[in-house]
Enzyme design. Structure first.
Site, mmCIF file in Angstrom:
data_model
loop_
_atom_site.group_PDB
_atom_site.id
_atom_site.type_symbol
_atom_site.label_atom_id
_atom_site.label_comp_id
_atom_site.label_asym_id
_atom_site.label_seq_id
_atom_site.Cartn_x
_atom_site.Cartn_y
_atom_site.Cartn_z
ATOM 1 N N ASP A 35 -3.731 -11.077 15.273
ATOM 2 C CA ASP A 35 -4.855 -11.791 14.523
ATOM 3 C C ASP A 35 -4.303 -12.969 13.643
ATOM 4 O O ASP A 35 -4.046 -12.749 12.639
ATOM 5 C CB ASP A 35 -5.885 -10.933 14.096
ATOM 6 C CG ASP A 35 -7.193 -11.572 13.666
ATOM 7 O OD1 ASP A 35 -6.933 -12.780 13.448
ATOM 8 O OD2 ASP A 35 -8.031 -10.954 13.088
ATOM 9 N N ARG A 38 -6.092 -14.166 10.761
ATOM 10 C CA ARG A 38 -5.921 -12.879 9.556
ATOM 11 C C ARG A 38 -4.611 -13.031 8.708
ATOM 12 O O ARG A 38 -4.688 -13.356 7.814
ATOM 13 C CB ARG A 38 -6.160 -11.403 10.273
ATOM 14 C CG ARG A 38 -5.746 -10.474 9.327
ATOM 15 C CD ARG A 38 -5.396 -9.171 10.299
ATOM 16 N NE ARG A 38 -4.769 -8.000 9.261
ATOM 17 C CZ ARG A 38 -3.649 -8.028 9.020
ATOM 18 N NH1 ARG A 38 -2.706 -8.592 9.559
ATOM 19 N NH2 ARG A 38 -3.196 -6.829 8.311
ATOM 20 N N GLY A 62 -2.437 -0.085 0.975
ATOM 21 C CA GLY A 62 -2.546 0.120 2.375
ATOM 22 C C GLY A 62 -1.554 -0.864 2.871
ATOM 23 O O GLY A 62 -2.164 -1.719 3.954
ATOM 24 N N GLU A 84 1.353 3.283 1.343
ATOM 25 C CA GLU A 84 0.817 3.468 2.807
ATOM 26 C C GLU A 84 0.793 4.829 2.962
ATOM 27 O O GLU A 84 1.757 5.699 2.803
ATOM 28 C CB GLU A 84 1.727 2.810 3.958
ATOM 29 C CG GLU A 84 1.079 3.085 5.321
ATOM 30 C CD GLU A 84 -0.287 2.903 5.619
ATOM 31 O OE1 GLU A 84 -0.997 3.666 6.266
ATOM 32 O OE2 GLU A 84 -0.463 1.831 5.279
ATOM 33 N N GLU A 127 -5.321 -5.760 2.506
ATOM 34 C CA GLU A 127 -6.089 -6.062 3.346
ATOM 35 C C GLU A 127 -6.781 -4.917 3.767
ATOM 36 O O GLU A 127 -6.613 -3.760 4.428
ATOM 37 C CB GLU A 127 -5.254 -6.608 4.621
ATOM 38 C CG GLU A 127 -5.912 -7.500 5.749
ATOM 39 C CD GLU A 127 -6.886 -6.472 6.601
ATOM 40 O OE1 GLU A 127 -7.845 -5.954 6.279
ATOM 41 O OE2 GLU A 127 -6.444 -6.411 7.962
ATOM 42 N N GLU A 136 -15.043 1.744 6.560
ATOM 43 C CA GLU A 136 -13.487 2.396 6.203
ATOM 44 C C GLU A 136 -13.388 2.750 4.678
ATOM 45 O O GLU A 136 -12.708 3.556 4.408
ATOM 46 C CB GLU A 136 -12.471 1.650 6.603
ATOM 47 C CG GLU A 136 -12.136 1.404 8.064
ATOM 48 C CD GLU A 136 -10.966 0.806 8.509
ATOM 49 O OE1 GLU A 136 -10.423 -0.032 7.818
ATOM 50 O OE2 GLU A 136 -10.873 0.602 9.775
ATOM 51 N N HIS A 284 -9.947 -10.286 14.702
ATOM 52 C CA HIS A 284 -10.235 -8.921 15.114
ATOM 53 C C HIS A 284 -11.501 -8.456 14.885
ATOM 54 O O HIS A 284 -12.057 -7.267 15.364
ATOM 55 C CB HIS A 284 -9.110 -8.278 15.240
ATOM 56 C CG HIS A 284 -8.741 -7.507 13.656
ATOM 57 N ND1 HIS A 284 -8.501 -8.174 12.665
ATOM 58 C CD2 HIS A 284 -9.160 -6.434 13.323
ATOM 59 C CE1 HIS A 284 -8.545 -7.543 11.719
ATOM 60 N NE2 HIS A 284 -8.755 -6.354 11.913
#
Length: 347
Positions: A35, A38, A62, A84, A127, A136, A284
């Site tokens: 993407d 993005r 993340g 992460e 993000e 989410e 996306h």
């Protein structure tokens, strides 16, 4: 004869585990990196803030493959903690090493709520956005990181999120429904009785993620919510709602509403906006479509009013529900609750 099985209700720990496991597969990372809107928006948003990043400590919430962490080092960051929770962290370590940035980037395998850092940070980058922005529930992790690790006066990228809604005539649904009127001509079998059944199947209570054509948008969009990441609290973002009103462009049929969002990166000169609007280049995230139970005809200047609320499903907290109340023209107010993912909304 088999008895219907009860829907499984996972606890939050199990939900989190399933969520993080989904990010252990290459497909989702391929989709995000492919993407260009993005990824380039984040790259430019970070590089344009080089004066605030240069020589500073950054927390990437993340981090995924670590691409944003790399951008931060390219912008001059002294040190980056790439946090992460999924096993993709092991691949991020390899990417960091391959780019010869292991002295600047530390990949931390764990959730931001449970890990410990040796210092506070000057910048948070993340993000975190899901479909319809709130899917989410990752924003909660960003706010947690802000409250625990960000120095007073620190920078958050992006720092502002906005939600929009517009009435549409969703052509794909129209074409699928009209298909049943074409069967007789093609095969000499009348299947027009399938129309009502097909409409119930297609225009159901699922939030559908798909691209909306600008020609299908029936009015100017309305912004119904705004989130300032410097001020928002976890309680406030559990339930995001707002009112909307429209005046239709012309004669058509409203069969759905679509949702989208934008996020803003503050900058030294002017802000950079990453938009998922149908009027902009496709991302996306596409748009999120809420189908009405049946279409409503409108004409020029027909007024549409209502309110929408986004909230987590009680059964699957990382999934969202959308509750819509709307009045179209002279019709009575209609209400409908939608779900996204495997969640089951409580009416």
């Amino acid at each position: 004869m088999s008895l219907p099985t009860k829907k499984r209700k996972f606890d939050r720990t199990t939900q989190d585990k399933l969520y993080f496991e989904s990010y252990s597969d290459v497909t989702i990372h391929e989709e995000m990196l492919a993407d260009k809107v993005r990824t380039n928006s984040y790259r430019l948003g970070i590089l344009r803030n080089y004066k605030s990043i240069r020589g500073k400590v950054v927390l990437d919430v993340g981090a995924g493959t670590g691409v944003l962490s790399v951008f931060c080092v390219q912008a001059g960051a002294k040190r980056v903690y790439a946090v992460e929770a999924s096993s993709i962290a092991e691949q991020a370590k390899k990417i960091v090493k391959l780019n010869k940035m292991e002295d600047a980037i530390t990949v931390v395998h764990g959730t931001v709520e449970t890990i410990e850092l040796p210092e506070s940070v000057d910048v948070i980058v993340s993000e975190w956005m899901g479909y319809a922005l709130m899917h989410e529930s990752m924003l909660h992790s960003v706010l947690f990181a802000r409250d625990k690790w960000l120095k007073p006066g620190g920078l958050i990228l992006p720092s502002l999120a906005e939600l929009y809604i517009a009435p549409i005539n969703e052509a794909v649904a129209e074409d699928r429904l009209n298909f049943w009127y074409t069967v007789k001509e093609q095969y000499d079998v009348d299947m027009t009785c399938m129309f009502d059944f097909a409409r119930k199947c297609i225009m159901n209570n699922e939030i559908v993620v798909n691209s909306v054509s600008v020609e299908d948008v029936l009015s100017h969009p309305a912004k119904f919510a705004e989130l300032d990441l410097y001020k928002a609290t976890t309680e406030q973002v559990k339930r995001v709602s707002g009112a909307f009103s429209f005046e239709c462009f012309g004669s058509s049929s409203v069969n759905a509403f679509c949702l989208w969002f934008s996020v803003t990166f503050q900058g030294e000169d002017k802000p950079l906006v990453l938009s998922t609007s149908p009027f902009k280049q496709e991302t996306h995230w596409k748009q999120s479509i809420l189908y009405l139970d049946e279409p409503v005809d409108v004409v020029q200047d027909t007024k549409i009013m209502g309110e929408i609320t986004l909230s987590p499903s009680e059964k699957s907290p990382r999934h969202i529900c959308a509750h819509l109340d709307c009045t179209i023209g002279e019709q009575k107010m209609k209400s409908k609750t939608f779900k996204l993912g495997e969640s089951h909304c409580d009416e």
